[in-house]
Design a protein around this motif. Sequence first.
Motif, PDB file in Angstrom:
ATOM      1  N   ASN A  83     -21.325  78.573   5.261  1.00  0.00           N
ATOM      2  CA  ASN A  83     -21.339  78.370   5.793  1.00  0.00           C
ATOM      3  C   ASN A  83     -20.870  80.130   7.254  1.00  0.00           C
ATOM      4  OD1 ASN A  83     -20.203  75.695   6.149  1.00  0.00           O
ATOM      5  ND2 ASN A  83     -18.149  75.873   5.968  1.00  0.00           N
ATOM      6  N   TYR A  84     -20.819  81.193   6.704  1.00  0.00           N
ATOM      7  CA  TYR A  84     -21.276  82.294   7.180  1.00  0.00           C
ATOM      8  C   TYR A  84     -22.817  82.633   6.877  1.00  0.00           C
ATOM      9  CZ  TYR A  84     -21.991  87.184   8.386  1.00  0.00           C
ATOM     10  OH  TYR A  84     -22.371  88.571   8.915  1.00  0.00           O
ATOM     11  N   ALA A  85     -23.763  82.586   6.561  1.00  0.00           N
ATOM     12  CA  ALA A  85     -24.481  82.485   6.551  1.00  0.00           C
ATOM     13  C   ALA A  85     -25.800  81.708   7.757  1.00  0.00           C
ATOM     14  CB  ALA A  85     -25.874  82.366   5.103  1.00  0.00           C
ATOM     15  N   LEU A  86     -24.866  79.857   7.688  1.00  0.00           N
ATOM     16  CA  LEU A  86     -25.358  79.522   8.813  1.00  0.00           C
ATOM     17  C   LEU A  86     -24.994  79.518   9.895  1.00  0.00           C
ATOM     18  CD1 LEU A  86     -25.296  76.080   6.371  1.00  0.00           C
ATOM     19  CD2 LEU A  86     -27.116  76.957   6.759  1.00  0.00           C
ATOM     20  N   GLY A  87     -23.862  79.516  10.446  1.00  0.00           N
ATOM     21  CA  GLY A  87     -23.010  80.070  11.524  1.00  0.00           C
ATOM     22  C   GLY A  87     -23.756  81.495  12.228  1.00  0.00           C
ATOM     23  N   PHE A  88     -23.890  82.626  11.274  1.00  0.00           N
ATOM     24  CA  PHE A  88     -24.228  83.620  12.052  1.00  0.00           C
ATOM     25  C   PHE A  88     -25.901  83.680  12.795  1.00  0.00           C
ATOM     26  CE2 PHE A  88     -25.018  88.230  11.871  1.00  0.00           C
ATOM     27  CZ  PHE A  88     -24.405  88.571  12.666  1.00  0.00           C
ATOM     28  N   PRO A  89     -26.258  83.168  12.507  1.00  0.00           N
ATOM     29  CA  PRO A  89     -27.043  83.462  13.189  1.00  0.00           C
ATOM     30  C   PRO A  89     -27.406  83.261  14.836  1.00  0.00           C
ATOM     31  CG  PRO A  89     -28.783  82.881  11.350  1.00  0.00           C
ATOM     32  CD  PRO A  89     -26.682  82.456  11.028  1.00  0.00           C
ATOM     33  N   LEU A  90     -26.995  81.976  14.854  1.00  0.00           N
ATOM     34  CA  LEU A  90     -26.405  81.822  16.400  1.00  0.00           C
ATOM     35  C   LEU A  90     -25.449  82.223  16.405  1.00  0.00           C
ATOM     36  CD1 LEU A  90     -26.437  79.579  18.595  1.00  0.00           C
ATOM     37  CD2 LEU A  90     -23.937  78.950  17.341  1.00  0.00           C
ATOM     38  N   VAL A  91     -23.955  82.720  16.776  1.00  0.00           N
ATOM     39  CA  VAL A  91     -23.503  83.794  16.717  1.00  0.00           C
ATOM     40  C   VAL A  91     -24.733  85.335  17.183  1.00  0.00           C
ATOM     41  CG1 VAL A  91     -21.531  85.793  15.994  1.00  0.00           C
ATOM     42  CG2 VAL A  91     -21.539  82.845  15.777  1.00  0.00           C
ATOM     43  N   TYR A  92     -25.229  85.737  15.846  1.00  0.00           N
ATOM     44  CA  TYR A  92     -26.163  86.960  16.866  1.00  0.00           C
ATOM     45  C   TYR A  92     -27.070  86.365  18.030  1.00  0.00           C
ATOM     46  CZ  TYR A  92     -28.522  91.207  15.501  1.00  0.00           C
ATOM     47  OH  TYR A  92     -29.788  92.014  15.717  1.00  0.00           O
ATOM     48  N   LEU A 129     -20.597  72.389  25.387  1.00  0.00           N
ATOM     49  CA  LEU A 129     -21.402  71.953  23.988  1.00  0.00           C
ATOM     50  C   LEU A 129     -20.254  71.783  23.002  1.00  0.00           C
ATOM     51  CD1 LEU A 129     -24.362  73.579  23.860  1.00  0.00           C
ATOM     52  CD2 LEU A 129     -24.075  71.757  24.404  1.00  0.00           C
ATOM     53  N   LYS A 130     -19.971  70.815  21.999  1.00  0.00           N
ATOM     54  CA  LYS A 130     -19.417  69.918  20.920  1.00  0.00           C
ATOM     55  C   LYS A 130     -19.500  70.851  19.921  1.00  0.00           C
ATOM     56  CE  LYS A 130     -16.785  66.144  18.752  1.00  0.00           C
ATOM     57  NZ  LYS A 130     -15.585  67.029  18.626  1.00  0.00           N
ATOM     58  N   LEU A 131     -18.895  71.780  19.657  1.00  0.00           N
ATOM     59  CA  LEU A 131     -19.619  72.932  17.833  1.00  0.00           C
ATOM     60  C   LEU A 131     -18.886  71.824  16.946  1.00  0.00           C
ATOM     61  CD1 LEU A 131     -18.773  76.087  19.746  1.00  0.00           C
ATOM     62  CD2 LEU A 131     -21.081  75.054  19.202  1.00  0.00           C
ATOM     63  N   PRO A 132     -19.892  72.194  15.715  1.00  0.00           N
ATOM     64  CA  PRO A 132     -19.308  71.039  14.633  1.00  0.00           C
ATOM     65  C   PRO A 132     -18.274  72.358  13.584  1.00  0.00           C
ATOM     66  CG  PRO A 132     -21.200  72.076  14.088  1.00  0.00           C
ATOM     67  CD  PRO A 132     -21.179  72.554  15.751  1.00  0.00           C
ATOM     68  N   GLU A 133     -17.321  71.669  13.305  1.00  0.00           N
ATOM     69  CA  GLU A 133     -16.220  72.581  12.245  1.00  0.00           C
ATOM     70  C   GLU A 133     -16.589  73.241  11.671  1.00  0.00           C
ATOM     71  OE1 GLU A 133     -13.180  72.415  13.722  1.00  0.00           O
ATOM     72  OE2 GLU A 133     -13.407  70.897  15.071  1.00  0.00           O
ATOM     73  N   TRP A 134     -17.718  73.118  10.662  1.00  0.00           N
ATOM     74  CA  TRP A 134     -17.983  74.412  10.570  1.00  0.00           C
ATOM     75  C   TRP A 134     -18.395  74.834  10.414  1.00  0.00           C
ATOM     76  CZ3 TRP A 134     -22.827  76.523  10.093  1.00  0.00           C
ATOM     77  CH2 TRP A 134     -23.677  76.005  10.583  1.00  0.00           C
ATOM     78  N   LEU A 135     -18.825  75.230  11.697  1.00  0.00           N
ATOM     79  CA  LEU A 135     -19.300  76.543  12.543  1.00  0.00           C
ATOM     80  C   LEU A 135     -18.504  77.347  13.362  1.00  0.00           C
ATOM     81  CD1 LEU A 135     -21.468  78.157  14.206  1.00  0.00           C
ATOM     82  CD2 LEU A 135     -21.588  76.359  16.150  1.00  0.00           C
ATOM     83  N   LYS A 136     -17.230  76.760  13.832  1.00  0.00           N
ATOM     84  CA  LYS A 136     -16.385  77.215  14.263  1.00  0.00           C
ATOM     85  C   LYS A 136     -15.008  78.319  12.977  1.00  0.00           C
ATOM     86  CE  LYS A 136     -14.756  73.893  17.562  1.00  0.00           C
ATOM     87  NZ  LYS A 136     -14.065  72.919  18.684  1.00  0.00           N
ATOM     88  N   SER A 137     -15.243  77.117  11.646  1.00  0.00           N
ATOM     89  CA  SER A 137     -14.166  77.718  10.733  1.00  0.00           C
ATOM     90  C   SER A 137     -15.359  79.163   9.669  1.00  0.00           C
ATOM     91  CB  SER A 137     -14.660  76.734   9.119  1.00  0.00           C
ATOM     92  OG  SER A 137     -15.860  76.649   8.873  1.00  0.00           O
ATOM     93  N   SER A 138     -17.045  78.688  10.557  1.00  0.00           N
ATOM     94  CA  SER A 138     -17.758  80.309  10.184  1.00  0.00           C
ATOM     95  C   SER A 138     -17.589  81.504  10.644  1.00  0.00           C
ATOM     96  CB  SER A 138     -19.327  79.960   9.959  1.00  0.00           C
ATOM     97  OG  SER A 138     -19.894  79.652  10.865  1.00  0.00           O
TER      98      SER A 138
END
Length: 418
Positions: A83-92, A129-138
Motif C-alpha cells: 500500500n505504501y508503494a502504491l500510495g507514495f507516488p501520489l503523495v510525492y 475527491l473520495k480517496l480509497p481507504e487503502w490510500l488513506k491507510s498508506s
Amino acid sequence: MSSSTTKLTLHEDWAVVILGSLIIILAIAGLLLPVPTFGWANSAALSDKVFSSANLSKIGVQFVFVLIIGGIGALITGKSVKNYALGFPLVYLITMVALVLAGSSQAKALNLEAVIFSLVLGLVISNFLKLPEWLKSSLSTELFVKIGLVLLGTSVIFSDILKAGSLGLIQALLVVTSVWYFAFWVCKKLKVDDEIAMIISSAVSICGVSAAIATAGAIKGDSKKLSYVISMVLITAIPMMIFMPIIAHYFKFSQAVTGAWLGGSIDTTGAVVASGSLVGEVALKISTIVKFSQNVLLGLAAFAISIYWTYTQHPAGSDPDKKPTLKVIWERFPKFVLGFIGASLLFSFFISPETGAHIKDSLKNLQGLWFALAFTSIGLETNFADLFSENSKKPLYAFLIAQTFNIFITLAIAFVLF
C-alpha cells in the motif's frame, strides 16, 4: 508447535531514529543527493530550470531514495509495504507540485513556504475527491514528520548560538517559559482540550510548526488537531512578518531590539529571516540567533512535555492517584527526540565544520522534503469540517490571545536585554 510466525515490528519512534540516523550516516559517508531547483520567476525559467531533464532526473533520484527509506519504515513498523508503494507516488507528486508553486518569485516575495502549499493541496484533494481507504491507510504522516525532525537536529549547532553571547539564550528561556505557561493557562480558561492546548502552547512559545509537530509526537496527538494549529501558525506568520518591521520603524526601535523582538515573536524561521532582512543586517543576525536559541530548546521541551503528559494523562480504568513508574515514562517517551538531540550533538561537537558545510545542503533539502511530504499527508487525511467546526473557535481565540501576549512580552524582554 504452532506453524505461524510472529512478525517482529519496531515502534515508530525507534524506526524514525534508525532511519534518520541512516540518512545522516549515508550523507557523512558521501551519499549526497543532488538538490533539485524549484525557483522560477517566469515561464521560461520554469521550463528551462525546473522542468529541465537534468532537474527532473534529480527529482527522480530523490523520489527513489525517499521511497526506499519510507518503504523500510513501513516494513519495520508492520505496515503494508504494498500500500505504501502504491500510495507514495501520489503523495510525492502532490508535494512536487507544492514545491514548484512555492518556488515562484511571487510566493517567495510573500514568504509562502512549501508546507503551506502541501497542506492546501492535500486538503483540496481530500475534500473534493473520495480517496480509497487503502490510500488513506498508506499515509505515513508521523513517520515523515519525525524523520524531518531528526534531520532538523543537524542544523541546530550550539556554537552558532554561543557566538551571540548569553543574551539570546536568556531571552529564549524567558520567552519560551512565560509564553508557554500563559498560552496553556488561556487554553484551560477557555476549556480547550488538553491535546490541542499543549500543541498551541508549544507552537506559540518555541518555534511554530516544528514545535507543534514535536509536541504532537511527544503526546501522541491527533493529526487533525495538529493540522489546525499549523494552519493558524502559518496564517498569522505572514502579517506578523510584514507589519512588525513597519511598527519597529515607526517607533524607531534599535536594530538590536527589533531583531530580538522578531526572532522571539514570529513562529516560522523563514518569516523571521525575511522580516529581519527588511530591517537591516544587525536585526537579521540577532533575530536569527534568537530563533535558533529557541529551536535548541525544542528537544528539551518535547522531553519535558512527554513526562508531564505521562504523569497527568492516565489510561482508561487506571488509578488516577497512582503515579506512573519510570518504565511507563520510558515507554511513553517520544524516542525521536533522542534522534534530534543526537543529531544536534553530533554536528555540534563531533563533525568538523568543513564536513558539516559540505553535506548541509543535501540534508537541509531532505529535511524540508520530509516535512512537505508530511503536510501533504496531513491534508489528505483531514476534512475541512474538522478544521472549521464550531469546536475550533475556542482554540482559535486561545491561539490569538497567546500570540498577542507573545508579541508584547517579547518586546518588553528585548528592550531590557538589548
